[in-house]
Design a protein around this motif. Structure first.
Motif, PDB file in Angstrom:
ATOM      1  N   UNK A 136       0.826  -1.325   0.088  1.00 31.28           N
ATOM      2  CA  UNK A 136       0.194   0.153  -0.044  1.00 31.28           C
ATOM      3  C   UNK A 136       0.930   1.429  -0.104  1.00 31.28           C
ATOM      4  N   UNK A 137       0.619   2.085  -0.656  1.00 37.96           N
ATOM      5  CA  UNK A 137       1.328   3.415  -1.259  1.00 37.96           C
ATOM      6  C   UNK A 137       0.380   4.654  -0.929  1.00 37.96           C
ATOM      7  N   UNK A 176       6.415   9.753  -4.904  1.00 34.59           N
ATOM      8  CA  UNK A 176       6.818   9.256  -6.162  1.00 34.59           C
ATOM      9  C   UNK A 176       7.775   8.299  -6.029  1.00 34.59           C
ATOM     10  N   UNK A 177       8.627   8.529  -5.100  1.00 37.42           N
ATOM     11  CA  UNK A 177      10.068   7.459  -4.673  1.00 37.42           C
ATOM     12  C   UNK A 177       9.208   6.459  -4.116  1.00 37.42           C
ATOM     13  N   UNK A 178       8.341   6.534  -3.223  1.00 37.79           N
ATOM     14  CA  UNK A 178       7.544   5.380  -2.647  1.00 37.79           C
ATOM     15  C   UNK A 178       6.893   4.478  -3.709  1.00 37.79           C
ATOM     16  N   UNK A 179       6.281   5.125  -4.580  1.00 40.84           N
ATOM     17  CA  UNK A 179       5.503   4.388  -5.751  1.00 40.84           C
ATOM     18  C   UNK A 179       6.473   3.495  -6.479  1.00 40.84           C
ATOM     19  N   UNK A 180       7.524   4.228  -6.964  1.00 41.65           N
ATOM     20  CA  UNK A 180       8.635   3.493  -7.741  1.00 41.65           C
ATOM     21  C   UNK A 180       9.152   2.307  -6.832  1.00 41.65           C
ATOM     22  N   UNK A 207      -1.019  -1.163  -4.424  1.00 40.16           N
ATOM     23  CA  UNK A 207      -2.402  -0.070  -4.275  1.00 40.16           C
ATOM     24  C   UNK A 207      -1.808   1.384  -3.932  1.00 40.16           C
ATOM     25  N   UNK A 208      -2.268   2.106  -4.511  1.00 38.06           N
ATOM     26  CA  UNK A 208      -2.140   3.808  -4.234  1.00 38.06           C
ATOM     27  C   UNK A 208      -3.190   4.313  -3.753  1.00 38.06           C
ATOM     28  N   UNK A 209      -3.254   5.115  -2.886  1.00 34.60           N
ATOM     29  CA  UNK A 209      -4.255   5.668  -2.081  1.00 34.60           C
ATOM     30  C   UNK A 209      -3.898   7.269  -1.731  1.00 34.60           C
ATOM     31  N   UNK A 210      -4.875   8.091  -1.974  1.00 34.81           N
ATOM     32  CA  UNK A 210      -4.935   9.390  -1.705  1.00 34.81           C
ATOM     33  C   UNK A 210      -6.016   9.777  -0.833  1.00 34.81           C
ATOM     34  N   UNK A 239       4.531   1.552   2.484  1.00 35.81           N
ATOM     35  CA  UNK A 239       5.652   2.448   1.735  1.00 35.81           C
ATOM     36  C   UNK A 239       5.145   4.030   1.911  1.00 35.81           C
ATOM     37  N   UNK A 240       5.479   4.965   2.448  1.00 32.03           N
ATOM     38  CA  UNK A 240       5.205   6.250   2.570  1.00 32.03           C
ATOM     39  C   UNK A 240       6.253   7.103   2.090  1.00 32.03           C
TER      40      UNK A 240
END
Length: 249
Positions: free
Chosen positions: A4-5, A40-44, A59-62, A114-115
């Motif tokens: 989860x990011x 962005x670094x966390x997503x990568x 999975x990305x969450x905002x 990862x955040x």
């Protein structure tokens, strides 16, 4: 392994922000917005783990206004599999975001979160630590290297004295530093593919989370202008000024 990011929509780092005339906040009207660079670094990093066969889903969450969908689509274009938007027009402080993420952890059951270590708008550097405490998970902040194997994650983190390596039992929470990786360039084909990836839209109330602010911003002001320097004719004059004016000698 599910990762989860969380990602945050912030004023683009190339934009010079302007403080509102009443000092109540920063003017974001007609200002370019982007994904927080640390996120962005966390997503990568999460996408790299999936590409290496370590992770099975990213999975990305905002959390925020409707326009956060654009930020999530960028994360999907980088390579995330699906997205969740917790939509709200309320001011979201770090504790409220941590509570939202805790509810999503309970729902999605990721093995790794990862955040980015902090957002470049408020520089709070609190959400990751608060989330780890609320979820009762081990944490490693300021990560410059992440290795996952045998149900554990080994994290090299940057500290004032150098580098520290921690071994955490999964599930765990990690926050990223700048030197963890260099995010990839998002290509047009991937942007088009991202439009077809699933994006779920929910509200904080659906998660049973109270987002009421606990802090009140009294005033925001630009930093004071630095005074102009003074040229001195010789070393003796410099030493005298350091003694009598600066009083540092």
């Amino acid at each position: 392994m599910k990762v989860l990011v969380p990602v945050k929509r912030v004023v683009d780092f190339n934009v010079k922000v302007r403080v509102k005339s009443d000092g109540s906040g920063v003017d974001i009207a007609n200002v370019k917005m982007s994904m927080n660079p640390f996120d962005e670094i966390a997503v990568e990093e999460a996408v790299r783990l999936r590409e290496a066969g370590v992770a099975t889903e990213v999975i990305v969450v905002s959390a925020g206004v409707t326009q956060c969908q654009e930020t999530l689509r960028t994360a999907l274009a980088i390579g995330a599999d699906r997205a969740i938007l917790v939509e709200t027009g309320d001011e979201l402080q770090p504790l409220a975001v941590a509570k939202i993420l805790k509810a999503l952890i309970d729902k999605e059951q990721p093995q790794l979160v990862i955040l980015g270590k902090q957002a470049i708008d408020d520089d709070a550097n609190q959400t990751g630590q608060m989330l780890a405490a609320l979820a009762n998970l081990p944490q490693a902040t300021f990560a410059s290297k992440v290795t996952v194997a045998d149900g554990k994650v080994q994290v090299t983190r940057e500290i004032d004295g150098g580098l520290e390596t921690l071994s955490l039992t999964l599930p765990a929470v990690i926050t990223t530093d700048l030197r963890l990786n260099e995010p990839r360039y998002v290509t047009l084909p991937n942007i088009m593919k991202a439009k077809k990836k699933p994006l779920e839209n929910i509200k904080p109330v659906d998660l049973g989370v109270d987002t009421t602010p606990r802090l009140k911003t009294l005033k925001i002001a630009e930093p004071a202008q630095r005074a102009a320097g003074v040229k001195v004719p010789d070393v003796a004059t410099l030493v005298t000024k350091l003694k009598t004016e600066a009083k540092v000698l």
